[in-house]
Write an enzyme that holds these catalytic residues in place. Structure first.
Site, PDB file in Angstrom:
ATOM      1  N   SER A 109       0.893  -1.203  -0.101  1.00  0.00           N
ATOM      2  CA  SER A 109       0.074   0.170   0.091  1.00  0.00           C
ATOM      3  C   SER A 109       0.737   1.251   0.065  1.00  0.00           C
ATOM      4  CB  SER A 109      -1.027  -0.121   1.130  1.00  0.00           C
ATOM      5  OG  SER A 109      -1.823  -0.899   0.823  1.00  0.00           O
ATOM      6  N   TYR A 209     -10.211   3.691   6.051  1.00  0.00           N
ATOM      7  CA  TYR A 209      -9.086   3.335   5.096  1.00  0.00           C
ATOM      8  C   TYR A 209      -9.490   2.072   4.267  1.00  0.00           C
ATOM      9  CZ  TYR A 209      -4.627   1.597   3.627  1.00  0.00           C
ATOM     10  OH  TYR A 209      -3.208   1.364   2.636  1.00  0.00           O
ATOM     11  N   THR A 367       2.539   2.726   5.347  1.00  0.00           N
ATOM     12  CA  THR A 367       2.819   1.329   5.406  1.00  0.00           C
ATOM     13  C   THR A 367       2.325   0.470   4.350  1.00  0.00           C
ATOM     14  OG1 THR A 367       0.789   0.797   6.731  1.00  0.00           O
ATOM     15  CG2 THR A 367       2.973   1.218   7.818  1.00  0.00           C
ATOM     16  N   GLY A 368       2.713  -0.608   3.953  1.00  0.00           N
ATOM     17  CA  GLY A 368       2.375  -1.556   2.981  1.00  0.00           C
ATOM     18  C   GLY A 368       2.767  -2.893   3.295  1.00  0.00           C
TER      19      GLY A 368
END
Length: 418
Positions: A109, A209, A367-368
């Protein structure tokens, strides 16, 4: 007592991988930090502008940073790399077998930051109006009974659109991901699956989100430019900044070329629930998350991208301000916004997320995660300290969180927990 297989990690000292066994899914620290506050009443308010750092970051503690990787690899993380830069000094380190400091990884992400940047650029060029609706640009994409949803509400996750469905996550288990790692879906298929559900809330009244927002944002980029999203990222961001490791893979490209750490998932082994799990290599996987989470990059490239973004090299002032303005609305079912003094409130701007660390330092970044890979990029607003990390978790339930949290807080000036 630490196993003999665990030795301190550094930039030039690899760590041997221990034997693998299954680990009970406790997730206790993650729950303690992210559970809890009920969603407040949904009511919009004025936007909250970027806060300045409450306190400057502490001097870089290289020994403490090395200690955050000293217990890796373990049963939750097979490898990690960390890169810390800024005016106060630099440090980098790796842990695990075959983890190159300059390696590429799936950024999940963090791709959303690139997507938001392209959309904001198109807004600056007056090719997209952030206040215009999705229904205007992409008629028929959303259900006829949905209320108007603006482009800006996609970017700051206040759209109220429903989240994804079982189409892309199955039963949510490691085994399912391992079995379906090369499956792919088009953006239109992903969105259609999601919008079969009712709206989560009235647009603009809360923040949830939601990757569906970014799928639609990517579709908007292609609609208004007439070119692929991959090309827009390349010509607008990667090429001007010299990001040689950063790109959007083609829909059928499951590879991770160049130097890279392998990603693994632990799946049930033969012999039942009490038997040791088995590691499955999931390095090669479909890039179907696309504009939402399918990109590939490296720590050096992400550091360069975020530095340029924070310094205003990619956006004019009006759009730059939107990167650092969080809407004053409640958080709705999003654990990322339930940590620290702003818990219960929105924590995403039009492209970034913000958090206040235990030492009072305010950071911005993203973050992802993809199966086998979890990463993050964070910096103080003044770029006095910036961090990029990539870890290779062997599960999808967040058990790597203590390692990640130790890296973030130590890199940015505090090793304390909430």
């Amino acid at each position: 007592m630490r196993s003999p297989a665990h030795v301190p990690a550094s930039a030039d000292q690899p760590v041997r991988r221990p034997r693998w066994t299954t680990l009970a899914a406790s997730g206790a620290l993650l729950v303690a930090l992210t559970a809890g506050l009920a969603a407040p009443a949904l009511a919009a308010g004025p936007a909250r502008a970027a806060a300045s750092d409450a306190r400057g970051v502490a001097p870089l503690d290289r020994a403490a940073l090395a200690a955050t990787l000293a217990d890796l690899p373990d049963a939750t993380v097979s490898g990690a790399l960390v890169r810390v830069t800024g005016r106060g000094g630099e440090w980098s380190g790796t842990a695990g077998e075959g983890v190159p400091a300059d390696g590429r990884f799936r950024i999940g992400s963090i791709s959303k930051v690139f997507t938001a940047t392209v959309v904001l650029q198109l807004g600056a060029e007056r090719r997209l109006d952030l206040d215009a609706t999705v229904q205007h640009y992409l008629p028929g994409l959303l259900r006829a009974d949905y209320p108007p949803v603006t482009v800006g509400q996609l970017l700051d996750h206040t759209s109220g659109l429903p989240g994804g469905s079982g189409l892309t996550s199955g039963d949510g288990s490691e085994q399912w991901f391992a079995d379906h790692r090369t499956d792919g879906w088009t953006p239109a298929e992903v969105v259609a699956s999601a919008v079969a559900q009712p709206m989560s809330f009235t647009p603009g009244t809360a923040q949830q989100y939601n990757g569906i927002n970014t799928f639609i944002a990517g579709m908007l980029v292609e609609k208004v430019t007439g070119r692929s999203f991959a090309r827009e990222v390349q010509t607008r961001i990667a090429r001007p900044l010299g990001l040689h490791d950063t790109y959007v893979p083609a829909a059928d490209d499951t590879s991770l070329p160049g130097p890279h750490a392998h990603g693994y998932l632990t799946v049930p082994g033969p012999g039942g629930a009490d038997a040791p799990g088995v590691l499955v290599d999931v390095t090669e996987q479909s890039p179907w998350p696309w504009a939402e989470g399918g990109m590939i990059s490296s720590a050096a490239d992400l550091d360069r991208f975020m530095t340029a973004l924070f310094r205003g090299r990619l956006l004019p002032p009006v759009q730059q301000a939107k990167l650092f303005t969080v809407p004053a609305v409640p958080n709705y079912r999003n654990k990322n916004c339930e940590v620290g003094p702003t818990a219960g409130h929105a924590c995403f701007s039009m492209g970034l997320m913000t958090a206040t660390l235990p030492n009072g330092v305010v950071v911005w970044g993203k973050t992802g995660s993809r199966p086998g890979y979890t990463s993050g990029v964070f910096a103080t607003r003044d770029l006095s300290r910036h961090l990029v990390y990539s870890m290779n978790p062997t599960g999808i339930d967040g058990r790597e969180f203590p390692h990640m949290w130790a890296v973030v807080t130590t890199s940015l000036g505090s090793g304390r927990s909430y």
